[in-house]
Design a protein around this motif. Structure first.
Motif, mmCIF file in Angstrom:
data_model
loop_
_atom_site.group_PDB
_atom_site.id
_atom_site.type_symbol
_atom_site.label_atom_id
_atom_site.label_comp_id
_atom_site.label_asym_id
_atom_site.label_seq_id
_atom_site.Cartn_x
_atom_site.Cartn_y
_atom_site.Cartn_z
ATOM 1 N N VAL A 96 -13.191 -18.931 20.931
ATOM 2 C CA VAL A 96 -13.165 -17.518 21.310
ATOM 3 C C VAL A 96 -11.764 -16.935 21.115
ATOM 4 C CG1 VAL A 96 -15.146 -17.699 22.836
ATOM 5 C CG2 VAL A 96 -12.858 -18.000 23.792
ATOM 6 N N ALA A 97 -10.727 -17.772 21.282
ATOM 7 C CA ALA A 97 -9.364 -17.300 21.021
ATOM 8 C C ALA A 97 -9.181 -16.976 19.541
ATOM 9 C CB ALA A 97 -8.348 -18.351 21.455
ATOM 10 N N ALA A 98 -9.872 -17.718 18.666
ATOM 11 C CA ALA A 98 -9.751 -17.484 17.220
ATOM 12 C C ALA A 98 -10.317 -16.135 16.803
ATOM 13 C CB ALA A 98 -10.463 -18.608 16.453
ATOM 14 N N VAL A 99 -11.200 -15.558 17.643
ATOM 15 C CA VAL A 99 -11.724 -14.214 17.333
ATOM 16 C C VAL A 99 -11.125 -13.185 18.302
ATOM 17 C CG1 VAL A 99 -13.824 -15.025 16.217
ATOM 18 C CG2 VAL A 99 -13.845 -14.644 18.699
ATOM 19 N N ARG A 100 -9.931 -13.522 18.818
ATOM 20 C CA ARG A 100 -9.099 -12.594 19.588
ATOM 21 C C ARG A 100 -9.706 -12.212 20.951
ATOM 22 N NH1 ARG A 100 -9.503 -11.755 14.599
ATOM 23 N NH2 ARG A 100 -11.119 -10.180 14.805
ATOM 24 N N HIS A 101 -10.286 -13.192 21.608
ATOM 25 C CA HIS A 101 -10.775 -12.993 22.970
ATOM 26 C C HIS A 101 -10.234 -14.125 23.842
ATOM 27 C CE1 HIS A 101 -13.739 -9.689 22.458
ATOM 28 N NE2 HIS A 101 -13.782 -10.148 21.222
ATOM 29 N N VAL A 111 -15.806 -13.811 28.306
ATOM 30 C CA VAL A 111 -14.572 -13.534 27.578
ATOM 31 C C VAL A 111 -14.070 -12.142 27.918
ATOM 32 C CG1 VAL A 111 -15.201 -15.095 25.703
ATOM 33 C CG2 VAL A 111 -15.761 -12.657 25.502
ATOM 34 N N ARG A 112 -12.774 -11.982 27.830
ATOM 35 C CA ARG A 112 -12.141 -10.690 28.104
ATOM 36 C C ARG A 112 -12.486 -9.700 27.009
ATOM 37 N NH1 ARG A 112 -7.102 -9.325 30.748
ATOM 38 N NH2 ARG A 112 -7.160 -7.056 30.993
ATOM 39 N N HIS A 113 -12.771 -8.454 27.374
ATOM 40 C CA HIS A 113 -13.088 -7.344 26.481
ATOM 41 C C HIS A 113 -14.505 -7.443 25.913
ATOM 42 C CE1 HIS A 113 -8.952 -6.235 26.934
ATOM 43 N NE2 HIS A 113 -8.500 -7.256 26.239
ATOM 44 N N LYS A 114 -14.938 -6.384 25.282
ATOM 45 C CA LYS A 114 -16.254 -6.341 24.651
ATOM 46 C C LYS A 114 -16.176 -7.015 23.285
ATOM 47 C CE LYS A 114 -18.314 -4.063 27.906
ATOM 48 N NZ LYS A 114 -19.331 -4.750 28.745
ATOM 49 N N MET A 115 -17.120 -7.883 22.997
ATOM 50 C CA MET A 115 -17.132 -8.581 21.709
ATOM 51 C C MET A 115 -17.994 -7.799 20.717
ATOM 52 S SD MET A 115 -17.935 -12.565 20.745
ATOM 53 C CE MET A 115 -16.413 -13.132 21.516
ATOM 54 N N ASP A 116 -17.451 -7.591 19.512
ATOM 55 C CA ASP A 116 -18.190 -6.829 18.513
ATOM 56 C C ASP A 116 -18.983 -7.761 17.595
ATOM 57 O OD1 ASP A 116 -16.352 -7.867 16.674
ATOM 58 O OD2 ASP A 116 -15.134 -6.051 16.629
ATOM 59 N N ALA A 117 -19.770 -7.127 16.700
ATOM 60 C CA ALA A 117 -20.657 -7.880 15.814
ATOM 61 C C ALA A 117 -19.887 -8.779 14.854
ATOM 62 C CB ALA A 117 -21.552 -6.917 15.040
ATOM 63 N N GLU A 118 -18.708 -8.329 14.419
ATOM 64 C CA GLU A 118 -17.919 -9.127 13.482
ATOM 65 C C GLU A 118 -17.444 -10.429 14.125
ATOM 66 O OE1 GLU A 118 -13.786 -8.949 10.868
ATOM 67 O OE2 GLU A 118 -14.474 -7.150 11.920
ATOM 68 N N ALA A 119 -16.962 -10.339 15.365
ATOM 69 C CA ALA A 119 -16.500 -11.535 16.067
ATOM 70 C C ALA A 119 -17.658 -12.496 16.325
ATOM 71 C CB ALA A 119 -15.827 -11.149 17.382
ATOM 72 N N LEU A 120 -18.818 -11.935 16.666
ATOM 73 C CA LEU A 120 -20.001 -12.767 16.872
ATOM 74 C C LEU A 120 -20.363 -13.520 15.598
ATOM 75 C CD1 LEU A 120 -22.640 -10.729 18.928
ATOM 76 C CD2 LEU A 120 -21.678 -12.956 19.515
ATOM 77 N N HIS A 121 -20.329 -12.806 14.473
ATOM 78 C CA HIS A 121 -20.654 -13.422 13.184
ATOM 79 C C HIS A 121 -19.673 -14.545 12.853
ATOM 80 C CE1 HIS A 121 -22.032 -13.789 9.064
ATOM 81 N NE2 HIS A 121 -20.785 -13.673 8.664
ATOM 82 N N GLN A 122 -18.399 -14.321 13.129
ATOM 83 C CA GLN A 122 -17.392 -15.348 12.859
ATOM 84 C C GLN A 122 -17.654 -16.607 13.682
ATOM 85 O OE1 GLN A 122 -13.892 -12.881 13.695
ATOM 86 N NE2 GLN A 122 -13.245 -13.139 11.576
ATOM 87 N N LEU A 123 -17.982 -16.429 14.958
ATOM 88 C CA LEU A 123 -18.261 -17.582 15.809
ATOM 89 C C LEU A 123 -19.484 -18.348 15.302
ATOM 90 C CD1 LEU A 123 -17.723 -16.171 19.424
ATOM 91 C CD2 LEU A 123 -16.281 -17.817 18.228
ATOM 92 N N ARG A 124 -20.496 -17.594 14.894
ATOM 93 C CA ARG A 124 -21.739 -18.228 14.442
ATOM 94 C C ARG A 124 -21.568 -18.999 13.140
ATOM 95 N NH1 ARG A 124 -25.126 -12.737 15.694
ATOM 96 N NH2 ARG A 124 -25.758 -13.227 17.849
ATOM 97 N N THR A 125 -20.699 -18.507 12.272
ATOM 98 C CA THR A 125 -20.581 -19.118 10.941
ATOM 99 C C THR A 125 -19.429 -20.110 10.841
ATOM 100 O OG1 THR A 125 -19.284 -17.206 10.201
ATOM 101 C CG2 THR A 125 -21.661 -17.172 9.761
ATOM 102 N N GLY A 126 -18.503 -20.084 11.807
ATOM 103 C CA GLY A 126 -17.401 -21.038 11.809
ATOM 104 C C GLY A 126 -16.044 -20.369 11.832
ATOM 105 N N VAL A 127 -15.161 -20.862 12.686
ATOM 106 C CA VAL A 127 -13.791 -20.351 12.783
ATOM 107 C C VAL A 127 -12.828 -21.535 12.666
ATOM 108 C CG1 VAL A 127 -14.358 -18.314 14.160
ATOM 109 C CG2 VAL A 127 -13.849 -20.485 15.315
ATOM 110 N N THR A 128 -11.589 -21.237 12.321
ATOM 111 C CA THR A 128 -10.570 -22.289 12.190
ATOM 112 C C THR A 128 -9.779 -22.397 13.477
ATOM 113 O OG1 THR A 128 -10.407 -21.935 9.809
ATOM 114 C CG2 THR A 128 -8.584 -23.081 10.866
ATOM 115 N N ILE A 129 -9.711 -23.617 14.021
ATOM 116 C CA ILE A 129 -8.980 -23.848 15.259
ATOM 117 C C ILE A 129 -7.972 -24.977 15.043
ATOM 118 C CG2 ILE A 129 -10.872 -23.059 16.722
ATOM 119 C CD1 ILE A 129 -11.544 -26.016 17.281
ATOM 120 N N ARG A 130 -6.977 -25.043 15.918
ATOM 121 C CA ARG A 130 -6.016 -26.145 15.891
ATOM 122 C C ARG A 130 -6.580 -27.293 16.715
ATOM 123 N NH1 ARG A 130 -1.877 -25.854 12.345
ATOM 124 N NH2 ARG A 130 -0.390 -26.816 13.791
#
Length: 200
Positions: free
Chosen positions: A156-161, A82-101
């Motif tokens: 990954v787009a849902a966490v701005r990557h 993914v583009r850019h460095k991913m932080d701990a918050e984005a990792l946590h969001q991916l692990r716990t669930g994100v909303t996608i279309r």
């Protein structure tokens, strides 16, 4: 006429190739691979044109339903750049669930999944595209038990990557191994079913 034994193939699908033998659109197809597939061979599930890695082919029409339409979930693991460095918050969001279309315009919250930051794979998965040296990125190893349309890219787009590369490396215990892009390995039926954790 005896059609012969059922056969099973593991393919490392290259970037830019469609996961099918016939298409109304121009581009590389499975039939362009340097392998003489038997009549009736088809892909089990698909990887989109810009995704790479593990693609299963077979002459057994029952496997798609066993693997992708079963109530029993099967793990699929992806290497994702993914583009850019991913932080701990984005990792946590991916692990716990994100909303996608999803298809049809609705929203879907992904279930918890396994995500970890890993080292770049280097020569194991040579890049099919030359990204500028100044671009920073993060490599992730993501394991899901479902595969909605373009799900990993949307997650990954849902966490701005932005997804730069997507490589499926395994389904359950069946992995690419040392297959290079465009290479094919035939598997024995018993091994194929055992590694995919399928009941015949």
């Amino acid at each position: 006429m005896n059609p012969g034994p059922l056969r099973y193939f593991i393919v490392n699908k290259p970037y830019g190739m469609e996961s099918q033998f016939i298409s109304p659109y121009p581009g590389d197809l499975l039939g362009d691979l340097a392998f003489d597939f038997p009549e009736g061979t088809h892909a089990i599930g698909r990887l989109d044109k810009h995704s790479e890695g593990l693609l299963l082919l077979t002459t057994n029409k029952k496997v798609t339903a066993l693997l992708f339409q079963s109530e029993v979930p099967h793990k699929r693991t992806y290497l994702v750049q993914v583009r850019h460095k991913m932080d701990a918050e984005a990792l946590h969001q991916l692990r716990t669930g994100v909303t996608i279309r999803i298809k049809g315009g609705g929203e879907y919250t992904t279930p918890p999944c396994e995500v970890q930051i890993v080292e770049p794979p280097g020569d194991i998965f040579p890049s099919p595209r030359n990204f500028p040296a100044y671009i920073t990125s993060t490599w992730l190893l993501i394991t899901l038990t479902e595969g909605r349309y373009r799900q990993v890219r949307k997650m990954v787009a849902a966490v701005r990557h932005r997804c730069m590369r997507l490589i499926r490396v395994s389904i359950e215990d069946l992995s690419l191994g040392d297959l290079k892009p465009g290479e094919i390995r035939e598997a024995a039926e018993d091994v194929f079913f055992e590694q995919l954790k399928l009941e015949k």
